[in-house]
Design an enzyme around this catalytic site. Structure first.
Site: not given
Length: 152
Positions: A40-41
């Protein structure tokens, strides 16, 4: 084409944001599992790093997860994100867009947010749905789609 579900959720500052606020411009709405996790980062930072290219194509970017407003604040600050993250703890938009799905995690079946990206046109219609999105390929897929539409 299918009409996009018009949600109202809260951003990292606690402001209500509705999809209909963006009528007249294209919107990328991407659903992701959890703030500050590796995939997600990577995905969020890719949107951050391609912000100028997305803006040049009149695209707004909205990321949605079940994380709290406070979690989004920390994620935005830590990664210096330059687009909107919305909190959907009650899975209102997550369920409406059909991204709450069964997934395999450590060999067990669990329910969670499937990484999915929607491109929505100026009238609020879904142009394209990308399923099983790879975090490092998401932005490239979106840009390729927009550029192919211009070529038509």
């Amino acid at each position: 084409m299918e009409k996009a579900y018009d949600f109202t959720l809260y951003d990292s500052e606690g402001n209500a944001v509705s999809l209909h606020d963006f009528l007249g411009q294209k919107v990328v709405v991407y659903f992701y599992p959890k703030d500050s996790t590796p995939g997600c980062t990577k995905q969020a930072c890719s949107y951050r790093d391609h912000f100028a290219e997305l803006t040049a194509r009149n695209l707004k970017v909205i990321g949605i997860s079940k994380d709290s407003v406070t979690s989004h604040q920390k994620f935005i600050a830590k990664q210096n994100l330059n687009f909107t993250l919305l909190s959907d703890p009650d899975r209102i938009a997550i369920e409406a867009y059909g991204v709450w799905q069964e997934k395999m995690m450590y060999g067990k079946k669990v329910m969670g947010v499937a990484r999915t990206t929607f491109v929505i046109d100026e009238q609020g219609m879904i142009l394209k749905r990308f399923d099983k999105v790879k975090p490092d390929q998401d932005v490239a897929q979106v840009l390729a789609l927009i550029d192919s539409l211009k070529a038509e």
